[in-house]
Design a protein around this motif. Structure first.
Motif, PDB file in Angstrom:
ATOM      1  N   HIS A   1       0.828  -1.278   0.150  1.00  0.00           N
ATOM      2  CA  HIS A   1       0.158   0.064  -0.171  1.00  0.00           C
ATOM      3  C   HIS A   1       0.715   1.149  -0.154  1.00  0.00           C
ATOM      4  O   HIS A   1       0.336   2.288  -0.219  1.00  0.00           O
ATOM      5  CB  HIS A   1      -0.946   0.025   1.078  1.00  0.00           C
ATOM      6  CG  HIS A   1      -0.074  -0.083   2.488  1.00  0.00           C
ATOM      7  ND1 HIS A   1       0.322  -1.076   3.010  1.00  0.00           N
ATOM      8  CD2 HIS A   1       0.194   1.159   3.360  1.00  0.00           C
ATOM      9  CE1 HIS A   1       1.006  -0.873   4.383  1.00  0.00           C
ATOM     10  NE2 HIS A   1       1.051   0.513   4.358  1.00  0.00           N
ATOM     11  N   LEU A   2       2.145   1.235   0.168  1.00  0.00           N
ATOM     12  CA  LEU A   2       2.892   2.448   0.326  1.00  0.00           C
ATOM     13  C   LEU A   2       2.903   3.002  -1.097  1.00  0.00           C
ATOM     14  O   LEU A   2       3.018   2.497  -2.267  1.00  0.00           O
ATOM     15  CB  LEU A   2       4.430   1.958   0.580  1.00  0.00           C
ATOM     16  CG  LEU A   2       4.777   1.461   1.949  1.00  0.00           C
ATOM     17  CD1 LEU A   2       6.250   1.033   2.009  1.00  0.00           C
ATOM     18  CD2 LEU A   2       4.664   2.726   3.056  1.00  0.00           C
ATOM     19  N   VAL A   3       2.790   4.287  -0.919  1.00  0.00           N
ATOM     20  CA  VAL A   3       2.644   5.190  -2.002  1.00  0.00           C
ATOM     21  C   VAL A   3       3.927   5.643  -2.316  1.00  0.00           C
ATOM     22  O   VAL A   3       4.611   6.509  -1.375  1.00  0.00           O
ATOM     23  CB  VAL A   3       1.670   6.389  -2.009  1.00  0.00           C
ATOM     24  CG1 VAL A   3       1.904   7.570  -2.954  1.00  0.00           C
ATOM     25  CG2 VAL A   3       0.190   5.843  -1.879  1.00  0.00           C
TER      26      VAL A   3
ATOM     27  N   ASP B   1      -3.279  13.364  -1.134  1.00  0.00           N
ATOM     28  CA  ASP B   1      -2.550  13.210   0.018  1.00  0.00           C
ATOM     29  C   ASP B   1      -2.528  11.612   0.356  1.00  0.00           C
ATOM     30  O   ASP B   1      -3.626  10.885  -0.037  1.00  0.00           O
ATOM     31  CB  ASP B   1      -2.988  13.821   1.238  1.00  0.00           C
ATOM     32  CG  ASP B   1      -4.703  13.825   1.436  1.00  0.00           C
ATOM     33  OD1 ASP B   1      -5.159  12.949   1.925  1.00  0.00           O
ATOM     34  OD2 ASP B   1      -5.102  14.901   0.990  1.00  0.00           O
ATOM     35  N   PHE B   2      -1.745  11.059   1.115  1.00  0.00           N
ATOM     36  CA  PHE B   2      -1.793   9.528   1.453  1.00  0.00           C
ATOM     37  C   PHE B   2      -1.265   9.342   2.906  1.00  0.00           C
ATOM     38  O   PHE B   2      -0.564  10.223   3.574  1.00  0.00           O
ATOM     39  CB  PHE B   2      -0.788   8.848   0.525  1.00  0.00           C
ATOM     40  CG  PHE B   2      -1.215   9.122  -0.867  1.00  0.00           C
ATOM     41  CD1 PHE B   2      -1.830   8.467  -1.731  1.00  0.00           C
ATOM     42  CD2 PHE B   2      -0.161  10.184  -1.731  1.00  0.00           C
ATOM     43  CE1 PHE B   2      -2.201   8.840  -3.034  1.00  0.00           C
ATOM     44  CE2 PHE B   2      -0.653  10.707  -3.131  1.00  0.00           C
ATOM     45  CZ  PHE B   2      -1.613   9.657  -3.750  1.00  0.00           C
ATOM     46  N   ASP B   3      -1.704   8.317   3.398  1.00  0.00           N
ATOM     47  CA  ASP B   3      -1.203   7.920   4.793  1.00  0.00           C
ATOM     48  C   ASP B   3       0.209   7.685   4.816  1.00  0.00           C
ATOM     49  O   ASP B   3       0.872   8.295   5.689  1.00  0.00           O
ATOM     50  CB  ASP B   3      -2.117   6.576   5.240  1.00  0.00           C
ATOM     51  CG  ASP B   3      -3.471   6.851   5.506  1.00  0.00           C
ATOM     52  OD1 ASP B   3      -3.792   8.044   5.809  1.00  0.00           O
ATOM     53  OD2 ASP B   3      -4.251   6.072   5.653  1.00  0.00           O
ATOM     54  N   GLU B   4       0.785   6.660   4.060  1.00  0.00           N
ATOM     55  CA  GLU B   4       2.209   6.337   4.302  1.00  0.00           C
ATOM     56  C   GLU B   4       2.801   6.682   2.645  1.00  0.00           C
ATOM     57  O   GLU B   4       2.442   6.377   1.669  1.00  0.00           O
ATOM     58  CB  GLU B   4       2.485   4.949   4.609  1.00  0.00           C
ATOM     59  CG  GLU B   4       1.867   4.523   5.627  1.00  0.00           C
ATOM     60  CD  GLU B   4       0.686   4.045   5.919  1.00  0.00           C
ATOM     61  OE1 GLU B   4      -0.110   3.820   4.922  1.00  0.00           O
ATOM     62  OE2 GLU B   4       0.176   3.910   6.821  1.00  0.00           O
ATOM     63  N   VAL B   5       3.706   7.653   2.726  1.00  0.00           N
ATOM     64  CA  VAL B   5       4.514   7.938   1.581  1.00  0.00           C
ATOM     65  C   VAL B   5       6.107   7.656   1.764  1.00  0.00           C
ATOM     66  O   VAL B   5       6.721   7.981   2.503  1.00  0.00           O
ATOM     67  CB  VAL B   5       4.231   9.419   1.484  1.00  0.00           C
ATOM     68  CG1 VAL B   5       5.339  10.037   0.259  1.00  0.00           C
ATOM     69  CG2 VAL B   5       2.849   9.792   1.010  1.00  0.00           C
ATOM     70  N   CYS B   6       6.687   7.458   0.412  1.00  0.00           N
ATOM     71  CA  CYS B   6       8.145   6.945   0.288  1.00  0.00           C
ATOM     72  C   CYS B   6       8.436   8.069  -0.620  1.00  0.00           C
ATOM     73  O   CYS B   6       7.779   7.859  -1.895  1.00  0.00           O
ATOM     74  CB  CYS B   6       8.246   5.664  -0.165  1.00  0.00           C
ATOM     75  SG  CYS B   6       8.274   4.369   1.274  1.00  0.00           S
TER      76      CYS B   6
ATOM     77  N   TYR C   1       9.443  20.045  -1.204  1.00  0.00           N
ATOM     78  CA  TYR C   1       8.402  20.568  -0.266  1.00  0.00           C
ATOM     79  C   TYR C   1       6.974  19.971  -0.598  1.00  0.00           C
ATOM     80  O   TYR C   1       6.263  19.490   0.180  1.00  0.00           O
ATOM     81  CB  TYR C   1       8.470  21.952  -0.388  1.00  0.00           C
ATOM     82  CG  TYR C   1       7.113  22.652   0.302  1.00  0.00           C
ATOM     83  CD1 TYR C   1       7.258  22.782   1.772  1.00  0.00           C
ATOM     84  CD2 TYR C   1       5.972  22.982  -0.252  1.00  0.00           C
ATOM     85  CE1 TYR C   1       6.231  23.203   2.565  1.00  0.00           C
ATOM     86  CE2 TYR C   1       4.864  23.518   0.691  1.00  0.00           C
ATOM     87  CZ  TYR C   1       5.182  23.683   1.882  1.00  0.00           C
ATOM     88  OH  TYR C   1       4.081  24.201   2.477  1.00  0.00           O
ATOM     89  N   THR C   2       6.721  19.795  -2.024  1.00  0.00           N
ATOM     90  CA  THR C   2       5.374  19.325  -2.624  1.00  0.00           C
ATOM     91  C   THR C   2       5.299  17.875  -2.166  1.00  0.00           C
ATOM     92  O   THR C   2       4.399  17.338  -1.466  1.00  0.00           O
ATOM     93  CB  THR C   2       5.009  19.638  -4.032  1.00  0.00           C
ATOM     94  OG1 THR C   2       5.332  20.770  -4.475  1.00  0.00           O
ATOM     95  CG2 THR C   2       3.763  18.832  -4.414  1.00  0.00           C
ATOM     96  N   ALA C   3       6.280  17.167  -2.216  1.00  0.00           N
ATOM     97  CA  ALA C   3       6.347  15.793  -1.859  1.00  0.00           C
ATOM     98  C   ALA C   3       6.083  15.528  -0.760  1.00  0.00           C
ATOM     99  O   ALA C   3       5.488  14.413  -0.273  1.00  0.00           O
ATOM    100  CB  ALA C   3       7.733  14.985  -2.435  1.00  0.00           C
ATOM    101  N   ILE C   4       6.598  16.173   0.293  1.00  0.00           N
ATOM    102  CA  ILE C   4       6.733  16.067   1.734  1.00  0.00           C
ATOM    103  C   ILE C   4       5.288  16.174   2.427  1.00  0.00           C
ATOM    104  O   ILE C   4       4.649  15.559   2.998  1.00  0.00           O
ATOM    105  CB  ILE C   4       7.675  17.016   2.610  1.00  0.00           C
ATOM    106  CG1 ILE C   4       9.179  16.424   2.229  1.00  0.00           C
ATOM    107  CG2 ILE C   4       7.397  17.032   4.120  1.00  0.00           C
ATOM    108  CD1 ILE C   4      10.216  17.417   2.609  1.00  0.00           C
ATOM    109  N   THR C   5       4.690  17.228   1.826  1.00  0.00           N
ATOM    110  CA  THR C   5       3.444  17.527   2.089  1.00  0.00           C
ATOM    111  C   THR C   5       2.188  16.839   1.590  1.00  0.00           C
ATOM    112  O   THR C   5       1.004  17.191   1.828  1.00  0.00           O
ATOM    113  CB  THR C   5       2.913  19.162   1.726  1.00  0.00           C
ATOM    114  OG1 THR C   5       3.274  19.468   0.363  1.00  0.00           O
ATOM    115  CG2 THR C   5       3.882  19.848   2.715  1.00  0.00           C
ATOM    116  N   ARG C   6       2.576  15.673   0.763  1.00  0.00           N
ATOM    117  CA  ARG C   6       1.481  14.940   0.275  1.00  0.00           C
ATOM    118  C   ARG C   6       1.220  13.749   1.587  1.00  0.00           C
ATOM    119  O   ARG C   6       0.240  12.929   1.415  1.00  0.00           O
ATOM    120  CB  ARG C   6       1.917  14.058  -0.871  1.00  0.00           C
ATOM    121  CG  ARG C   6       2.128  14.763  -2.210  1.00  0.00           C
ATOM    122  CD  ARG C   6       1.270  15.871  -2.419  1.00  0.00           C
ATOM    123  NE  ARG C   6       1.505  17.015  -2.075  1.00  0.00           N
ATOM    124  CZ  ARG C   6       0.626  18.019  -1.615  1.00  0.00           C
ATOM    125  NH1 ARG C   6      -0.839  17.653  -1.985  1.00  0.00           N
ATOM    126  NH2 ARG C   6       1.028  19.087  -1.049  1.00  0.00           N
ATOM    127  N   CYS C   7       1.894  13.933   2.587  1.00  0.00           N
ATOM    128  CA  CYS C   7       1.862  12.537   3.644  1.00  0.00           C
ATOM    129  C   CYS C   7       1.089  13.363   4.373  1.00  0.00           C
ATOM    130  O   CYS C   7       1.156  13.956   5.227  1.00  0.00           O
ATOM    131  CB  CYS C   7       3.183  12.312   4.113  1.00  0.00           C
ATOM    132  SG  CYS C   7       3.395  11.181   5.235  1.00  0.00           S
TER     133      CYS C   7
END
Length: 559
Positions: free
Chosen positions: A295-297, A333-338, A388-394
Motif C-alpha cells: 500500500h506504500l505510495v 494526500d496519502f497515509d504512508e509516503v515514500c 516540499y510538495t512531495a513531503i506535504t502529500r503525507c
C-alpha cells in the motif's frame, strides 16, 4: 436555481472555444483551427531547446527559459494588455521582484524566445499562451448579454491550486465572471511546480488592476493565510517548514513568506531508510519492503517515473499505487509516503548546485553565510519546491529512500539527522502495520472518487486500477467489479468522442443505454448527452430535441 459545475481548466478552455465557434467568432491562430497539437514543456525541451542550446551555447536550463517565456514574455498581464508578447525592451523593464533573472540571463532568455517564436511560426505550432490570449481577444468582442446567452459567463469561479496558472489565465478567469470580486482563489506558492509557472499572489492584484481599467477599487486585499494544517501532523510539518526556509533563504521571492503550518497533533518523525552500515537502501532491500507493504505510495520526480517503474517490475502486480510523479500527485494526500530517489535521480548538472546548497546550509548554523543562489543556480528553485510538495502529500508516515548511492542524498541525510528532523531506520528492524481489509476498502473508495474527478480517461483508468487493487487486497469482489465497470465506461466514452461526427451520432445513444445497464451511471450518461447536444449544428434540430428528451428522462431518474 443555483447551478454548480466542477470542471478542469482544460475543459473550460475547450467549451469556450466551442461556444465562440458557434457564435461565429473563430480562432485567429491557424494551428488551433487546424487542431495541431499544443506545444508544452516537453515539446519545447525535446523538439526545440536541445538543438538551440548547443548552437547558441545557452547556459540557462530549459525550464528556466520556458518559465520566462510562459509566465512573463507571453503570459504576463503586460503581454495581455499589449495583445502581444513583450518586446526585449519591455521584458528588460520588468521589476526585479517580478523577473528574478539578472540582465545577462534575461538577454540570453529573450534571444532563445526569439528563436522559439520563429520555430513555432515555421512549423505552424502554438502553445498555451497563444490559446489563452486568442480566447481573451475573441471574448472581448462579445457583449455581456451575448456571453451569458452562449454560456461564456459565470456568476462565481472558484479556482483551486491557483499557483499553477499564469497571469493571462487569471485575466481569462476575470473576464469569464466579469470582475475579480466574483473570483475565489486558493493555493500555495511553495507548491508552484507546474512547469513554466512563476506565481506570487501579488501578481493577482496587478492582473485585477489592469483588467479593471487601472481602477484600484477592484483590486483584492491581501490574501487570507491559513496556518492550521488538517492533513499532516507536526512530525511531517517540521520537515516541510525546514525545506521551505531553505527555499526562502536560497531564492528570495520564490514563494510568499508565511507563518509555519501548525498540525493539530504530534506524530512520528520521517524515516530515512537504509541498511546497516550502508548510506542508502538499495533496490533489492526496497523491493522486500514493498512485498510486505504493497500500500506504500511511492513519489519520485516526474522525469524519473518510468525508470522507477522498471525497477518495480518484480513486485508491480501486487502494488496498490506504485510510482507517481510528484507533480501528478499534487492535490492528493496519502497515509504512508515514500519519497524515492529524489536526489540520485536529479539531473547530473544539478549535482554541483545541490552540493553548494547543502554546504551553505550546514555552514549557516555556525557562520553568517550568504544563502542566495538565485543568480548562480536558478534551476534549483523548482527542485526545492518539488521536495516540499512531495513531503506535504503525507498524512502520517513519511520515508526517504535512495536505491542507489548519492553524495547529495548523504548531505541531505546529515542535515536532516543533524537538525533532529528525522531518524535513520534500518529496514531489518522496520515494522509497518499492514492495512486491514476495511482500511484497504476505504483507500479503494478514495482512489475511485479520485478517478471520477480526472479529466483524462487514461488518468481515470489508472486510478480505477489502483482502486481495484485495493479492493482485491480487501477480498471485496463486488467493489472490485464495480471499479472495473466504471473504468470500462470511461474508456468507451473517450473512444466515442474520438470518432467522426456521423459515427458519433450513432454511437452515443447506445452508449448511454450501456452506461445505465452497467450499473446506473446516470452522471456519465448525462455528460455524454450534454456533449452530444453541444456538437449538434443548427440544421440538426431534430437531434437536439431527441437529446433534450433523453436528458430530461435521465434527470427524472436521479430525482
Amino acid at each position: 436555481n443555483v447551478e454548480r459545475a466542477f470542471s478542469s481548466y482544460e475543459r473550460i478552455m475547450r467549451d469556450c472555444n466551442a461556444a465562440l465557434n458557434s457564435f461565429r467568432l473563430p480562432t485567429s491562430v491557424p494551428a488551433i483551427e487546424q487542431s495541431k497539437p499544443q506545444q508544452d514543456f516537453s515539446g519545447f525541451k525535446e523538439g526545440f531547446f536541445k538543438a538551440v542550446k548547443k548552437d547558441m551555447k545557452v547556459k540557462l536550463s530549459a525550464l528556466v527559459v520556458w518559465t520566462q517565456i510562459r509566465s512573463l514574455i507571453k503570459g504576463s498581464i503586460e503581454a495581455v494588455t499589449h495583445g502581444r508578447p513583450l518586446t526585449r525592451t519591455e521584458y528588460f523593464a520588468l521589476g526585479a521582484k517580478y523577473c528574478r533573472l539578472n540582465s545577462e540571463q534575461r538577454s540570453e532568455a529573450y534571444s532563445v524566445y526569439e528563436k522559439y517564436a520563429s520555430w513555432l511560426e515555421s512549423n505552424n505550432y502554438y502553445d498555451s499562451c497563444d490559446r489563452t490570449v486568442d480566447l481573451l481577444n475573441r471574448i472581448r468582442r462579445m457583449s455581456i448579454e451575448e456571453r451569458v446567452n452562449n454560456n461564456i459567463r459565470f456568476d462565481i469561479i472558484y479556482v483551486d491550486e491557483c499557483q499553477d496558472f499564469t497571469s493571462s489565465d487569471f485575466a481569462l478567469f476575470w473576464m469569464l465572471c466579469q470582475g475579480g470580486g466574483n473570483l475565489f482563489l486558493a493555493g500555495d506558492t511553495a507548491q508552484s511546480v507546474e512547469q513554466g509557472i512563476s506565481f506570487r499572489f501579488e501578481e493577482v492584484k496587478r492582473v485585477f488592476f489592469e483588467m479593471n481599467m487601472r481602477d484600484s477599487s477592484g483590486v483584492p486585499s491581501s490574501p487570507l493565510s491559513i496556518h492550521i494544517n488538517f492533513r499532516s501532523h507536526a512530525g511531517v510539518l517540521e520537515v516541510a517548514a525546514a525545506v521551505l526556509k531553505v527555499l526562502h533563504d536560497a531564492f528570495p521571492g520564490a514563494a510568499n513568506k508565511l507563518k509555519d503550518d501548525k498540525g493539530l497533533f504530534k506524530g512520528p518523525r520521517p524515516c530515512i531508510m537504509s541498511r546497516k552500515e550502508e548510506k542508502f537502501l538499495g533496490r533489492d532491500a526496497f523491493l522486500n519492503v514493498l512485498r510486505s507493504n504493497p500500500h506504500l505510495v511511492l513519489l519520485t520526480p516526474d522525469d524519473n517515473v518510468s525508470t522507477l517503474q522498471k525497477q518495480l517490475l518484480p513486485v508491480a502486480d501486487n502494488l496498490v499505487v506504485g510510482a507517481l510523479g510528484i507533480c501528478e500527485a499534487k492535490g492528493l494526500d496519502f497515509d504512508e509516503v515514500c519519497i524515492v530517489d529524489f536526489f540520485s535521480s536529479s539531473p547530473t548538472q544539478l549535482g554541483k548546485a545541490w552540493k553548494e546548497l547543502f554546504r551553505r546550509v550546514m555552514n549557516s548554523n555556525r557562520y553568517n553565510t550568504d544563502m542566495n543562489l538565485q543568480d548562480k543556480f536558478p534551476e534549483l528553485e523548482m527542485r526545492l519546491k518539488l521536495l516540499y510538495t512531495a513531503i506535504t502529500r503525507c498524512r502520517h508516515r513519511l520515508f526517504f529512500v535512495e536505491t542507489q548511492q548519492s553524495s547529495v542524498a548523504e548531505s541531505f541525510s546529515r542535515w536532516m539527522l543533524g537538525r533532529n528532523l528525522s531518524e535513520k531506520q534500518d529496514v531489518a528492524d522496520l515494522s509497518l502495520e499492514l492495512k486491514s481489509a476495511d482500511e484497504y476498502r476505504s483507500l479503494g473508495v478514495e482512489y475511485a472518487l479520485n478517478a471520477e474527478s480526472q479529466e483524462s480517461a487514461e488518468e481515470a483508468d489508472s486510478w480505477f486500477s489502483r482502486a481495484s487493487m485495493c479492493f482485491k487486497h480487501a477480498s471485496d469482489e463486488r467493489l472490485m467489479g464495480k471499479a472495473q465497470s466504471h473504468a470500462m465506461i470511461r474508456k468507451k466514452a473517450a473512444t466515442v468522442f474520438e470518432k467522426d461526427w456521423n459515427d458519433l451520432k450513432n454511437d452515443v445513444p447506445s452508449l448511454v443505454i450501456e452506461c445505465l445497464e452497467e450499473g446506473g451511471f446516470v452522471e456519465e450518461a448525462l455528460d455524454l448527452c450534454d456533449r452530444l447536444r453541444d456538437l449538434c449544428s443548427m440544421e440538426e434540430h431534430h437531434l437536439k430535441v431527441a437529446v433534450d428528451e433523453a436528458i430530461e428522462g435521465l434527470k427524472k431518474a436521479t430525482a
